[in-house]
Design an enzyme around this catalytic site. Structure first.
Site, PDB file in Angstrom:
ATOM      1  N   LYS A  22      27.656 -86.825  16.042  1.00 46.17           N
ATOM      2  CA  LYS A  22      27.970 -85.627  15.638  1.00 46.17           C
ATOM      3  C   LYS A  22      28.185 -84.338  16.842  1.00 46.17           C
ATOM      4  O   LYS A  22      29.367 -83.852  16.772  1.00 46.17           O
ATOM      5  CB  LYS A  22      27.123 -85.192  14.659  1.00 46.17           C
ATOM      6  CG  LYS A  22      27.230 -83.594  14.107  1.00 46.17           C
ATOM      7  CD  LYS A  22      26.165 -83.316  12.959  1.00 46.17           C
ATOM      8  CE  LYS A  22      24.818 -82.668  13.243  1.00 46.17           C
ATOM      9  NZ  LYS A  22      25.088 -81.342  14.000  1.00 46.17           N
ATOM     10  N   ASN A  23      27.154 -84.313  17.467  1.00 46.47           N
ATOM     11  CA  ASN A  23      26.967 -83.254  18.416  1.00 46.47           C
ATOM     12  C   ASN A  23      28.032 -83.505  19.513  1.00 46.47           C
ATOM     13  O   ASN A  23      28.428 -82.607  20.181  1.00 46.47           O
ATOM     14  CB  ASN A  23      25.525 -83.069  18.720  1.00 46.47           C
ATOM     15  CG  ASN A  23      24.800 -82.616  17.890  1.00 46.47           C
ATOM     16  OD1 ASN A  23      25.210 -82.055  16.944  1.00 46.47           O
ATOM     17  ND2 ASN A  23      23.348 -82.649  18.134  1.00 46.47           N
ATOM     18  N   ARG A  92      26.750 -74.262  13.120  1.00 48.86           N
ATOM     19  CA  ARG A  92      26.396 -73.422  14.178  1.00 48.86           C
ATOM     20  C   ARG A  92      27.493 -73.717  15.487  1.00 48.86           C
ATOM     21  O   ARG A  92      27.501 -72.738  16.312  1.00 48.86           O
ATOM     22  CB  ARG A  92      25.160 -74.366  14.683  1.00 48.86           C
ATOM     23  CG  ARG A  92      24.513 -74.018  15.931  1.00 48.86           C
ATOM     24  CD  ARG A  92      23.719 -72.726  16.013  1.00 48.86           C
ATOM     25  NE  ARG A  92      23.364 -72.460  17.318  1.00 48.86           N
ATOM     26  CZ  ARG A  92      22.860 -71.334  17.777  1.00 48.86           C
ATOM     27  NH1 ARG A  92      22.661 -70.332  16.998  1.00 48.86           N
ATOM     28  NH2 ARG A  92      22.392 -71.108  19.113  1.00 48.86           N
ATOM     29  N   CYS A 116      21.609 -75.132  10.416  1.00 45.37           N
ATOM     30  CA  CYS A 116      20.383 -75.223   9.712  1.00 45.37           C
ATOM     31  C   CYS A 116      19.579 -74.173   9.938  1.00 45.37           C
ATOM     32  O   CYS A 116      19.483 -73.744  10.810  1.00 45.37           O
ATOM     33  CB  CYS A 116      19.926 -76.546  10.175  1.00 45.37           C
ATOM     34  SG  CYS A 116      20.778 -77.956   9.716  1.00 45.37           S
ATOM     35  N   ARG A 121      17.496 -69.067  16.504  1.00 46.08           N
ATOM     36  CA  ARG A 121      18.705 -69.550  17.126  1.00 46.08           C
ATOM     37  C   ARG A 121      19.601 -68.368  17.730  1.00 46.08           C
ATOM     38  O   ARG A 121      20.734 -68.145  17.471  1.00 46.08           O
ATOM     39  CB  ARG A 121      19.969 -70.305  16.001  1.00 46.08           C
ATOM     40  CG  ARG A 121      18.724 -71.504  15.628  1.00 46.08           C
ATOM     41  CD  ARG A 121      19.442 -72.627  14.937  1.00 46.08           C
ATOM     42  NE  ARG A 121      19.980 -73.484  15.777  1.00 46.08           N
ATOM     43  CZ  ARG A 121      20.687 -74.523  15.147  1.00 46.08           C
ATOM     44  NH1 ARG A 121      20.892 -74.749  14.044  1.00 46.08           N
ATOM     45  NH2 ARG A 121      21.275 -75.292  15.920  1.00 46.08           N
ATOM     46  N   ASP A 124      22.056 -65.135  23.040  1.00 45.31           N
ATOM     47  CA  ASP A 124      22.039 -64.265  24.304  1.00 45.31           C
ATOM     48  C   ASP A 124      22.540 -65.169  25.570  1.00 45.31           C
ATOM     49  O   ASP A 124      23.330 -64.520  26.283  1.00 45.31           O
ATOM     50  CB  ASP A 124      20.789 -63.672  24.336  1.00 45.31           C
ATOM     51  CG  ASP A 124      19.583 -64.729  24.474  1.00 45.31           C
ATOM     52  OD1 ASP A 124      19.648 -65.699  23.534  1.00 45.31           O
ATOM     53  OD2 ASP A 124      18.804 -64.762  25.440  1.00 45.31           O
ATOM     54  N   ASP A 305      15.554 -83.161  17.245  1.00 46.74           N
ATOM     55  CA  ASP A 305      16.455 -83.746  16.039  1.00 46.74           C
ATOM     56  C   ASP A 305      15.865 -84.676  15.452  1.00 46.74           C
ATOM     57  O   ASP A 305      16.298 -85.542  14.567  1.00 46.74           O
ATOM     58  CB  ASP A 305      17.849 -83.851  16.398  1.00 46.74           C
ATOM     59  CG  ASP A 305      18.556 -82.364  16.784  1.00 46.74           C
ATOM     60  OD1 ASP A 305      17.910 -81.504  16.494  1.00 46.74           O
ATOM     61  OD2 ASP A 305      19.755 -82.700  17.087  1.00 46.74           O
TER      62      ASP A 305
HETATM   63  C1  UD1 Z   1      22.031 -78.108  19.942  1.00 47.28           C
HETATM   64  C2  UD1 Z   1      22.510 -79.406  18.971  1.00 47.28           C
HETATM   65  C3  UD1 Z   1      21.263 -79.455  18.122  1.00 47.28           C
HETATM   66  C4  UD1 Z   1      19.829 -79.561  18.855  1.00 47.28           C
HETATM   67  C5  UD1 Z   1      19.646 -78.837  19.998  1.00 47.28           C
HETATM   68  C6  UD1 Z   1      18.543 -79.155  21.106  1.00 47.28           C
HETATM   69  C7  UD1 Z   1      24.694 -79.482  18.605  1.00 47.28           C
HETATM   70  C8  UD1 Z   1      25.933 -79.032  17.727  1.00 47.28           C
HETATM   71  N1  UD1 Z   1      23.573 -78.968  18.024  1.00 47.28           N
HETATM   72  O1  UD1 Z   1      21.827 -77.222  19.278  1.00 47.28           O
HETATM   73  O2  UD1 Z   1      21.334 -80.480  16.804  1.00 47.28           O
HETATM   74  O3  UD1 Z   1      18.740 -79.496  17.888  1.00 47.28           O
HETATM   75  O4  UD1 Z   1      20.830 -78.667  20.530  1.00 47.28           O
HETATM   76  O5  UD1 Z   1      18.561 -80.200  21.508  1.00 47.28           O
HETATM   77  O6  UD1 Z   1      25.075 -79.732  19.674  1.00 47.28           O
HETATM   78  N2  UD1 Z   1      18.413 -70.505  22.704  1.00 47.28           N
HETATM   79  C9  UD1 Z   1      18.162 -69.135  23.143  1.00 47.28           C
HETATM   80  N3  UD1 Z   1      19.627 -68.523  23.295  1.00 47.28           N
HETATM   81  C10 UD1 Z   1      20.662 -69.089  23.265  1.00 47.28           C
HETATM   82  C11 UD1 Z   1      20.648 -70.352  23.020  1.00 47.28           C
HETATM   83  C12 UD1 Z   1      19.671 -71.150  22.795  1.00 47.28           C
HETATM   84  O7  UD1 Z   1      17.204 -68.497  23.534  1.00 47.28           O
HETATM   85  O8  UD1 Z   1      21.664 -68.148  23.739  1.00 47.28           O
HETATM   86  C13 UD1 Z   1      17.223 -71.111  22.610  1.00 47.28           C
HETATM   87  C14 UD1 Z   1      17.180 -71.728  20.907  1.00 47.28           C
HETATM   88  O9  UD1 Z   1      16.614 -70.676  20.221  1.00 47.28           O
HETATM   89  C15 UD1 Z   1      16.256 -72.791  21.088  1.00 47.28           C
HETATM   90  C16 UD1 Z   1      16.716 -73.429  22.433  1.00 47.28           C
HETATM   91  O10 UD1 Z   1      17.548 -72.593  23.152  1.00 47.28           O
HETATM   92  O11 UD1 Z   1      15.202 -72.462  21.116  1.00 47.28           O
HETATM   93  C17 UD1 Z   1      17.438 -74.783  22.461  1.00 47.28           C
HETATM   94  O12 UD1 Z   1      18.899 -74.286  21.487  1.00 47.28           O
HETATM   95  P1  UD1 Z   1      20.021 -74.992  22.013  1.00 47.28           P
HETATM   96  O13 UD1 Z   1      19.989 -76.329  23.304  1.00 47.28           O
HETATM   97  O14 UD1 Z   1      21.130 -73.741  22.408  1.00 47.28           O
HETATM   98  O15 UD1 Z   1      20.556 -75.635  20.746  1.00 47.28           O
HETATM   99  P2  UD1 Z   1      22.083 -75.766  19.961  1.00 47.28           P
HETATM  100  O16 UD1 Z   1      23.021 -75.605  21.245  1.00 47.28           O
HETATM  101  O17 UD1 Z   1      22.081 -74.724  19.100  1.00 47.28           O
END
Ligand code: UD1
Length: 416
Positions: A22-23, A92, A116, A121, A124, A305
């Site tokens: 999926k991802n 997302r 989710c 999330r 920034d 996950d």
């Molecule tokens: C992706 C995956 C999700 C998985 C996650 C972590 C997809 C579609 N989803 O989500 O299934 O659980 O990686 O492996 O690929 N954060 C910030 N600022 C930002 C972005 C993220 O502070 O701008 C923080 C988030 O709050 C979180 C951490 O970084 O604590 C990890 O998030 P991130 O790796 O960005 O997850 P996703 O890309 O949303």
């Protein structure tokens, strides 16, 4: 809304094939926007989130055709730079579209994404990265409006190795002027897959899978045929299902290395795990020992996950396990549901202390999010009696009829 009726207590036996990830699919579909040609992706999984991303691509101007399980995306006529709010709010990964739409059309509009409910999330890091590439961003009433007359390569350091921010910045840089380097980037296998996909279209990205990714801007990307990687989280879900319920199952189409953190925990707690080519056989014939500790981390650490499914195994294992969720603030919502089923868990902020019990009991429980849903399905399968699992639409976001997969191995799950 659909529910699962699960009659627990059945062991799992047989073999099962893991679908494509999926991802990976979500990032690669966003990456299609970069192509000025026709993209053929093999073995497209039937997940709600993937189907929603395809709907968005159609609205942006792609022509989409399905041939068997392949999806053919004609990207030549992309013209719309606005992601519709209703769809963006549902997934997302809609935020990953900012980078590729900007690269292609120099403008992009998207609202704050959905997905989710597992924590704040923020985005920034995505926005800061794009600004460093000479993109102007205006945020108003939850809408993000981006403008870039010319995207210029730059050095970008991420405060945290965010998967989405890494993918977004990578895609924004592919058609930029000059070279971009992303420091402290995420190292997840899905990012390597995205790099391989883009490079097959003519991109010049190096270093995915390491701490620094380098992207040399190119003029244009062309047509491509590509097969994304298998879903490591689904592979883990199947293995944890067998580990929890008992049995002997061959899980096919797995990249062993991608789930090495889980395999190590399973072996350390007494399971027989046998690797053969691209398959993994797991034999579970006695009450397992607890993992002791599960602490979620960016790859190659233990994946967030897979935390809910691994936590369920701990509820029936011998001993105590401390589960620490480091990535998402509220990703332990399955815990109160498991307590309704007889699990012995103490919850404090982002930490759960799980003392294994002999048995779980069937109850009415609710899927609070995607992976909590697959975890509660496993809990229902090991529990004595009947479990009613509500809100299973959350599971369909990332599994194609999970009940059929487990029923094939001997479970008794009905969707009503
Ligand atoms: C992706 C995956 C999700 C998985 C996650 C972590 C997809 C579609 N989803 O989500 O299934 O659980 O990686 O492996 O690929 N954060 C910030 N600022 C930002 C972005 C993220 O502070 O701008 C923080 C988030 O709050 C979180 C951490 O970084 O604590 C990890 O998030 P991130 O790796 O960005 O997850 P996703 O890309 O949303």
């Amino acid at each position: 809304m659909d529910k699962f009726i699960i009659n627990g207590g059945k062991k799992l036996n047989g073999s099962i094939c893991v679908p494509k990830a999926k991802n990976s699919y979500l990032a690669i579909l966003a990456g299609c926007v970069l192509s000025s040609g026709i993209v053929t992706l093999h073995k497209c999984p039937n997940f709600v989130d993937v189907n929603k991303m395809l709907e968005i691509l159609e609205i942006l101007g792609c022509r989409i055709e399905r041939q068997d399980d392949n999806v053919i995306i004609d990207c030549r006529f992309i013209h719309n730079y606005k992601v519709p709010n209703e769809l963006a709010k549902q997934i997302r990964s809609s935020i990953f579209l900012l980078g590729p739409i900007l690269a292609r059309l120099r403008k992009a509009v998207v609202c704050y994404p959905g997905g989710c409910d597992i924590g704040a999330r923020p985005i920034d890091l995505h926005l800061k990265g794009l600004k460093s590439l000479n993109v102007e961003i205006i945020e108003k009433f939850g809408i993000i409006q981006c403008d870039a007359k010319e995207i210029k390569g730059n050095d970008i350091h991420l405060d945290y190795p965010s998967v989405g921010a890494t993918e977004n910045i990578m895609m924004a840089s592919v058609l930029a002027k000059g070279t971009t380097r992303i420091f402290n980037c995420a190292k997840e296998p899905e990012i390597v897959d995205l790099q391989n996909f883009i490079n097959k279209m003519g991109g010049k990205i190096y270093g995915a899978g390491s701490d620094i990714i380098t992207i040399e801007g190119v003029e244009k990307l062309s047509s491509v045929e590509y097969t994304p990687m298998p879903d490591r989280i689904i592979a883990g879900t199947y293995l944890l299902g067998v580990a929890t319920c008992g049995g002997d199952v061959l899980v096919k189409n797995v990249e062993f290395e991608h789930i090495f953190s889980l395999i190590t925990k399973l072996r350390d707690s007494g399971f027989e795990v046998i690797k053969k080519d691209d398959s993994i056989r797991l034999i579970s014939n006695k009450r397992p020992k607890s993992f002791g500790k599960i602490e979620t981390m960016p790859y190659p650490g233990f994946p967030t996950d897979m935390q809910p499914q691994a936590l369920v195994l701990q509820t029936v294992s011998e001993g105590v396990c401390v589960v620490v969720e480091n990535l998402f603030e509220t990703r332990l919502k399955h815990v109160p549901e498991l307590v309704k089923m007889g699990a012995n868990i103490t919850l404090k902020d982002r930490m759960a202390i799980v003392s294994g019990v002999e048995k779980l009991y069937g109850a009415e429980v609710c899927c609070t999010d995607l992976r909590a849903g697959s975890a509660l399905t496993i809990a229902g399968m090991v529990a004595q009696g009947q479990t009613i699992l509500t809100n299973v639409h959350n599971i369909d976001r990332g599994y194609d009829h999970l009940e059929n997969a487990f029923n094939l191995l001997g479970a008794d799950i009905k969707r009503v």
